[in-house]
Design an enzyme around this catalytic site. Structure first.
Site, PDB file in Angstrom:
ATOM      1  N   ASP A 162      79.698  31.598  65.518  1.00  0.00           N
ATOM      2  CA  ASP A 162      78.994  31.403  66.784  1.00  0.00           C
ATOM      3  C   ASP A 162      79.811  30.621  67.815  1.00  0.00           C
ATOM      4  O   ASP A 162      79.436  30.548  68.977  1.00  0.00           O
ATOM      5  CB  ASP A 162      77.647  30.715  66.576  1.00  0.00           C
ATOM      6  CG  ASP A 162      77.774  29.338  65.944  1.00  0.00           C
ATOM      7  OD1 ASP A 162      78.847  29.020  65.398  1.00  0.00           O
ATOM      8  OD2 ASP A 162      76.788  28.585  65.970  1.00  0.00           O
ATOM      9  N   TYR A 244      87.326  24.139  67.845  1.00  0.00           N
ATOM     10  CA  TYR A 244      88.047  23.682  66.663  1.00  0.00           C
ATOM     11  C   TYR A 244      89.526  23.435  66.936  1.00  0.00           C
ATOM     12  O   TYR A 244      90.200  22.780  66.132  1.00  0.00           O
ATOM     13  CB  TYR A 244      87.875  24.674  65.511  1.00  0.00           C
ATOM     14  CG  TYR A 244      86.523  24.543  64.847  1.00  0.00           C
ATOM     15  CD1 TYR A 244      86.340  23.711  63.752  1.00  0.00           C
ATOM     16  CD2 TYR A 244      85.411  25.234  65.339  1.00  0.00           C
ATOM     17  CE1 TYR A 244      85.103  23.568  63.155  1.00  0.00           C
ATOM     18  CE2 TYR A 244      84.172  25.096  64.755  1.00  0.00           C
ATOM     19  CZ  TYR A 244      84.014  24.264  63.662  1.00  0.00           C
ATOM     20  OH  TYR A 244      82.787  24.116  63.076  1.00  0.00           O
TER      21      TYR A 244
END
Length: 437
Positions: A162, A244
């Site tokens: 997601d 990330y």
């Protein structure tokens, strides 16, 4: 149509079930999990969940074969070793002064080494018992696991995350565009948890909206990735990275924040999940209320160490609703089941979409989805920086797949030592030994 959820005692299962309510596509949900208590508690959450219309029938499968036999779709969301395994994956690298995180760096490699054999075994049972089924892989590290399963299932396994869709939607709103408008489009490329948004437009022939957004510090500071990376770095980079990538671009700060927090994310979730499971198992009628409170806390504390390293800001209220994974997974399932064409960012074999990777390498790119499955759409070639990181991490993924399939310690050592966030082959060797390799 039957949907099987492997890891049926997982925390996100109620989100999937809630999204299915009132949708005639799925008539039965089959849950399977190796942890009986987790499965029992999730069944209680579903039973006590307030829904405007009834959800599909729920069946608990006795074993893996019972769960997947003749099913239509499989959502694979397993956690091999449970949260205790995550705690070890994160804590052992930290002991060597190396980042410990579930999907990134040494922690992600360790998680993959433990998970890949189980994921491949699942793929083999699906191929034997439900050869026409589609497998939607939630299991992390999603790119690595999807590539290993694809060697068994071919194009019938598709990985989801997601993070890309959240990034695209937040960036579009910050640029004054509607991400749900018919003409809206974007260019995104990478691997799972290692991707970049490089262009976006409000209509097919319209101007690229990204340069204006990158030149507007106030707009950038209005959404999560802008605050996380900072306007100065994003302007220099010339793209919007997946959240990330904070572990790569601010590795020193991220490691310091994790080490100073006193406990890892895995340790936090292990304690909170145990408290939730114990309370919900004791009071099944209150299971949904307890789950909702725990879910909210998980969302509020997501990437808390990274946010602490960049000023300690709070997440926006509209980012606390959850539902990212289930929205992507159900959109994918419905597009395939109904042949309703849509575009989603997915983890699939690139088939040449990324020129420096072979056709079987799983990449994270926009895909056209329909009854045929998912087809990668053309993307602009990655720049030298993006290509370098993608090649480095893909070599890590493939070494981990080799190690998991053959048991070769040399391959496991390569997977750890070659990761950009592991700065010492000697430390990688010690991490492997401490993890039982």
């Amino acid at each position: 149509m039957r949907l099987t959820v492997l890891g049926g005692g997982g925390f996100r299962v109620p989100l999937v079930y809630r999204a299915l309510a009132g949708d005639p596509t799925v008539t039965e949900v089959v849950l399977h999990d190796t942890d009986e208590r987790r499965l029992r508690v999730v069944a209680s959450v579903l039973a006590s969940m307030p829904l405007p219309v009834p959800g599909p029938a729920v069946r608990i499968a006795a074993d893996l074969d019972d769960a997947v036999r003749d099913t239509d779709f499989v959502f694979s969301a397993i956690r091999v070793g449970g949260t205790a395994g995550r705690v070890r994956d994160e804590r052992v690298p930290l002991g060597e002064g190396v980042l410990g995180q579930e999907t990134v760096g040494a922690g992600g490699v360790l998680y993959g080494l433990r998970t890949l054999p189980v994921a491949v075994a699942i793929a083999e049972r699906v191929r034997a018992l439900a050869p026409e089924a589609w497998v939607v892989n939630f299991t992390n590290p999603a790119g690595m696991v999807t590539e290993a399963m694809a060697r068994v299932l071919g194009p019938r396994v598709i990985g989801i995350c997601d993070s890309p869709v959240g990034l695209v939607r937040r960036a579009a709103r910050a640029a004054g565009a509607d991400p749900d408008a018919p003409g809206f489009g974007f260019d995104y490329v990478g691997l799972n948890h290692l991707g970049w948004l490089r262009r976006m437009w409000a209509e097919p022939d319209g101007p690229d909206l990204l340069p204006g957004l990158l030149a507007d510090p106030a707009a950038l500071e209005g959404f999560e990735e802008g605050r996380l990376f900072g306007a100065g770095w994003l302007s220099a980079l010339g793209s919007l990275p997946n959240e990330y990538l904070h572990y790569y671009y601010f590795a020193r700060e991220a490691l310091a924040a994790v080490r100073s927090s006193g406990r890892t994310r895995g340790e936090f979730l292990d304690a909170r999940q145990e408290a939730f499971l114990a309370a919900a198992d004791e009071a099944p009628a209150s299971a949904f209320a307890l789950w909702e409170a725990a879910r909210r806390e998980r969302e509020e504390t997501y990437m808390a160490e990274n946010r602490a390293a960049t000023g300690g800001w709070e997440r926006d209220p509209h980012d606390l609703d959850g539902g990212g994974y289930d929205r992507v997974a159900l959109a994918l399932m419905r597009a395939i089941a109904r042949d309703e064409r849509t575009t989603l960012v997915l983890n699939v074999p690139g088939g040449g979409a990324v020129p420096f990777l072979d056709a079987d390498a799983v990449v994270e790119v926009p895909c056209e989805v329909g009854a045929f499955g998912a087809r990668p759409l053309p993307v602009a070639p990655p720049d030298e920086h993006q290509a370098g990181l993608m090649l480095a991490v893909k070599s890590v993924e493939r070494a981990a797949i080799e190690a998991a399939s053959t048991g070769a310690r040399t391959a496991a050592l390569r997977a750890l030592a070659l990761h950009p966030l592991v700065d010492s082959a000697a430390a990688a060797d010690r991490i492997l030994r401490a993890s039982g390799w």
